[in-house]
Design a protein around this motif. Structure first.
Motif, short mmCIF file in Angstrom:
data_model
loop_
_atom_site.label_atom_id
_atom_site.label_comp_id
_atom_site.label_asym_id
_atom_site.label_seq_id
_atom_site.Cartn_x
_atom_site.Cartn_y
_atom_site.Cartn_z
N GLY A 20 34.05 -3.40 -65.89
CA GLY A 20 34.76 -2.49 -66.80
C GLY A 20 34.87 -1.10 -66.22
N CYS A 21 33.79 -0.66 -65.61
CA CYS A 21 33.78 0.66 -64.99
C CYS A 21 34.74 0.68 -63.80
N ALA A 22 34.75 -0.39 -63.03
CA ALA A 22 35.56 -0.40 -61.81
C ALA A 22 37.04 -0.68 -62.08
N VAL A 23 37.31 -1.72 -62.85
CA VAL A 23 38.73 -2.07 -63.07
C VAL A 23 39.32 -1.15 -64.12
N GLY A 24 40.39 -0.50 -63.76
CA GLY A 24 41.03 0.40 -64.70
C GLY A 24 42.37 0.81 -64.14
N LEU A 25 42.73 2.05 -64.39
CA LEU A 25 44.01 2.53 -63.88
C LEU A 25 44.03 2.54 -62.36
N GLY A 26 42.84 2.56 -61.76
CA GLY A 26 42.74 2.59 -60.31
C GLY A 26 43.51 1.44 -59.66
N SER A 27 43.31 0.22 -60.18
CA SER A 27 44.00 -0.92 -59.58
C SER A 27 45.42 -1.08 -60.10
N TYR A 103 41.89 14.38 -64.73
CA TYR A 103 43.27 13.92 -64.50
C TYR A 103 43.47 12.47 -64.87
N TYR A 104 42.39 11.70 -64.87
CA TYR A 104 42.45 10.30 -65.30
C TYR A 104 42.85 10.23 -66.78
N SER A 105 42.37 11.20 -67.55
CA SER A 105 42.69 11.23 -68.98
C SER A 105 44.18 11.48 -69.20
N PHE A 224 37.35 3.57 -52.41
CA PHE A 224 36.25 4.23 -53.13
C PHE A 224 36.59 4.45 -54.60
N PHE A 225 37.81 4.91 -54.83
CA PHE A 225 38.21 5.19 -56.21
C PHE A 225 38.18 3.92 -57.05
N SER A 226 38.77 2.85 -56.52
CA SER A 226 38.91 1.68 -57.38
C SER A 226 37.58 0.95 -57.56
N LEU A 227 36.64 1.15 -56.66
CA LEU A 227 35.33 0.52 -56.87
C LEU A 227 34.34 1.47 -57.54
N SER A 228 34.81 2.67 -57.90
CA SER A 228 33.93 3.68 -58.53
C SER A 228 32.75 4.04 -57.64
N LEU A 229 33.00 4.14 -56.35
CA LEU A 229 31.89 4.40 -55.43
C LEU A 229 31.79 5.87 -55.05
N GLY A 230 30.65 6.23 -54.50
CA GLY A 230 30.49 7.53 -53.87
C GLY A 230 30.14 8.66 -54.80
N MET A 231 29.96 8.37 -56.08
CA MET A 231 29.60 9.46 -56.98
C MET A 231 28.48 9.10 -57.92
N GLY A 232 27.84 7.98 -57.66
CA GLY A 232 26.65 7.68 -58.44
C GLY A 232 26.90 6.99 -59.77
N CYS A 233 28.17 6.67 -60.03
CA CYS A 233 28.47 5.94 -61.25
C CYS A 233 27.71 4.62 -61.25
N LEU A 234 27.76 3.94 -60.13
CA LEU A 234 27.12 2.63 -60.06
C LEU A 234 25.60 2.76 -59.92
N ILE A 321 34.74 6.00 -70.05
CA ILE A 321 33.38 6.02 -70.60
C ILE A 321 32.36 6.23 -69.48
N SER A 322 32.57 5.49 -68.38
CA SER A 322 31.59 5.58 -67.29
C SER A 322 31.59 6.98 -66.67
N LEU A 323 32.77 7.57 -66.55
CA LEU A 323 32.84 8.92 -65.96
C LEU A 323 32.22 9.95 -66.90
N HIS A 324 32.56 9.83 -68.18
CA HIS A 324 32.04 10.77 -69.18
C HIS A 324 30.52 10.68 -69.24
N1 TRP Z 1 37.31 2.79 -60.69
C1 TRP Z 1 37.98 3.17 -61.89
C2 TRP Z 1 39.39 2.69 -61.83
O1 TRP Z 1 39.77 2.05 -60.90
C3 TRP Z 1 37.91 4.66 -62.13
C4 TRP Z 1 36.52 5.15 -62.09
C5 TRP Z 1 35.55 4.94 -63.03
C6 TRP Z 1 35.92 5.86 -61.04
N2 TRP Z 1 34.39 5.50 -62.62
C7 TRP Z 1 34.60 6.07 -61.39
C8 TRP Z 1 36.41 6.31 -59.83
C9 TRP Z 1 33.73 6.72 -60.51
C10 TRP Z 1 35.56 6.96 -58.97
C11 TRP Z 1 34.23 7.16 -59.30
O2 TRP Z 1 40.18 2.93 -62.70
#
Ligand code: TRP
Length: 454
Positions: A20-27, A103-105, A224-234, A321-324
């Motif tokens: 849910g966190c990964a799949v979103g507008l990114g893909s 900007y995602y919002s 990185f964006f579509s997998l929500s990587l590099g910022m500690g979300c995961l 939700i995951s970003l917030h």
């Molecule tokens: N990966 C999400 C998407 O593809 C967006 C997203 C959620 C995200 N959490 C993130 C991107 C953390 C980068 C880092 O829509």
């Protein structure tokens, strides 16, 4: 270590929340837009290579940090390397979460507008409507996009403060497969349009002369964006994983599902782009001007369109939700506030910053940062710089500071799972990922050219 944190109830719960966190507008939105702007199939190929060879190792590394330290983004580095500067990786991540959310919002708000336009009969009610003009008319408006952005931030805020995440996750268990199904139906419709081959060739037949440093950087950023990587979300998510969660398998599953959704989105968009004579490099609006054309070709256009945009909004919501949550958790712990107050500060800040991104499609088009409109500048800064940098440092951190035995024990759940590719994983995490990301950076900055004198 404090081990009384709540953990996810079921195995499926873990994968679902992370998917849910990964799949979103990114893909669905960003991938086609990036692919179109970067010349097509060559981008797809590099993107898939990055997903497999960088995405999976970096994701496993974040999972390791999260479950091992059982703490949030900053806290995990503080716990594992007290008194050092490594926790700055965490600060970079929190700032990235905040900026991305802003900007995602805006784009999430667009999905709500399209639900509304469908319901009000505007999109499919009139013959010969020009969807490009319709979008531009909407996006250049001052208040409407800001209103929908605000509504979406409000929705996210509500979920964060009322603790209904569990409910959302359960709902998304049904809604995500549905979204997948609609994507499939749309793909079938799209590839049977006249001149669909041109789109499929654009998507799948690589033209390597188009492979520039900026295409490679864009593919890296997209991975990185579509997998929500590099910022500690995961890191944050995996700190809730149970002891028996199979983190290697989860990383593969999330990556495969995400790549599949992105490729389906490509198959849905590009045949239609060529069939309807839209420019592939139209930018952020690409998906929004293309899709109504395809829906218009289906029986019961309005119904499909309405369901699709609601599901897309839902997919966006599980990501916002995951970003917030990352930003709120930090404000709450660092400044000792109530959850309500911390969330409010984040929401208001995001809303304020989002206004500028939203206006950059209209009255503020001319206002540029480094040659890019505000929206694009934020996207560039976060996806192409902050996330890969965060991922690179995370790998260097684990590669240099963590004992391999500890690493292996955590990733195999104390030896109860096999990890056949452990050697390869360590090699990719420790050397390939940081060096590859470093080279992409140097290349984009033109430093390699300068050194080699070519
Ligand atoms: N990966 C999400 C998407 O593809 C967006 C997203 C959620 C995200 N959490 C993130 C991107 C953390 C980068 C880092 O829509």
């Amino acid at each position: 270590m404090a081990n009384n944190r709540v953990t996810f109830g079921s195995k499926l719960g873990v994968v679902l929340a992370t998917v849910g966190c990964a799949v979103g507008l990114g893909s669905v939105w960003r991938f086609p837009y990036m692919l179109g702007a970067n010349g097509g199939a060559a981008f797809l190929l590099v993107y898939i290579l990055f997903m497999i060879f960088l995405g999976i190792p970096v994701m496993i590394t974040e999972f390791f940090i999260g479950r091992h330290s059982r703490s949030n983004t900053v806290g995990s580095f503080k716990k594992m390397a007290p008194g050092t500067k490594w926790c700055w990786i965490g600060y970079n991540g929190i700032l990235a979460a905040f900026l991305i959310l802003s900007y995602y919002s805006v784009v999430s708000g667009w999905t709500l507008e399209y639900v509304w336009q469908t319901l009000s009969g505007r999109l499919y009610g009139q013959p010969d409507i020009d969807y490009t003009a319709d979008f531009q008319d909407f996006a250049s408006n001052v208040f409407r996009p800001i209103f929908w952005m605000g509504a979406f931030i409000g929705l996210t805020h509500f979920v964060i403060v009322s603790g209904v995440e569990k409910g959302i996750e359960r709902a998304s268990k049904i809604m995500m497969p549905l979204l997948f199904l609609i994507l499939l139906i749309m793909c079938v419709r799209s590839v049977t349009l006249p001149n669909a081959e041109a789109g499929l060739l654009f998507l799948f037949k690589p033209d390597f002369s188009k492979l520039t440093s900026s295409v490679v950087l864009s593919a890296l950023g997209q991975a990185f964006f579509s997998l929500s990587l590099g910022m500690g979300c995961l890191i944050t998510y995996s700190s809730y994983f149970g002891k028996d969660t199979n983190m290697q398998a989860t990383a593969w599953q999330v990556t495969i599902i995400n790549t599949l959704v992105a490729v389906l989105a490509g198959i849905m968009i590009f045949p239609a782009v060529f069939s309807f004579g839209i420019t592939p490099s139209a930018g952020a609006e690409l998906v929004f001007i293309t899709l109504p054309n395809v829906f218009g070709q289906l029986p019961l256009s309005g119904l499909w369109s309405c369901i699709f945009y609601i599901l897309l909004a839902m997919a966006a919501l599980t990501s916002t939700i995951s970003l917030h949550e990352v930003a709120t958790a930090y404000v709450l712990e660092e400044f000792h506030m109530t959850r309500k107050k911390a969330a409010l500060i984040v929401s208001l800040g995001v809303f304020f910053l989002g206004i500028f991104s939203s206006l950059s499609f209209g009255v503020m088009k001319g206002f540029t940062v480094g040659g890019l409109a505000f929206f694009d500048a934020l996207d560039y800064l976060t996806a192409k710089i902050m996330l890969p940098l965060g991922g690179m440092l995370t790998c260097i951190f684990v590669g240099t500071r963590v004992d391999k035995k500890v690493l292996k024990a955590e990733l195999t759940n104390e030896g109860t799972l096999k990890f056949r590719l452990f050697g390869a994983y360590v090699f990719f995490m420790k050397y390939v990922a940081p060096i590859a990301i470093g080279i992409v950076f140097l290349n984009e900055l033109g430093i390699l050219k300068w050194i080699t004198g070519k």
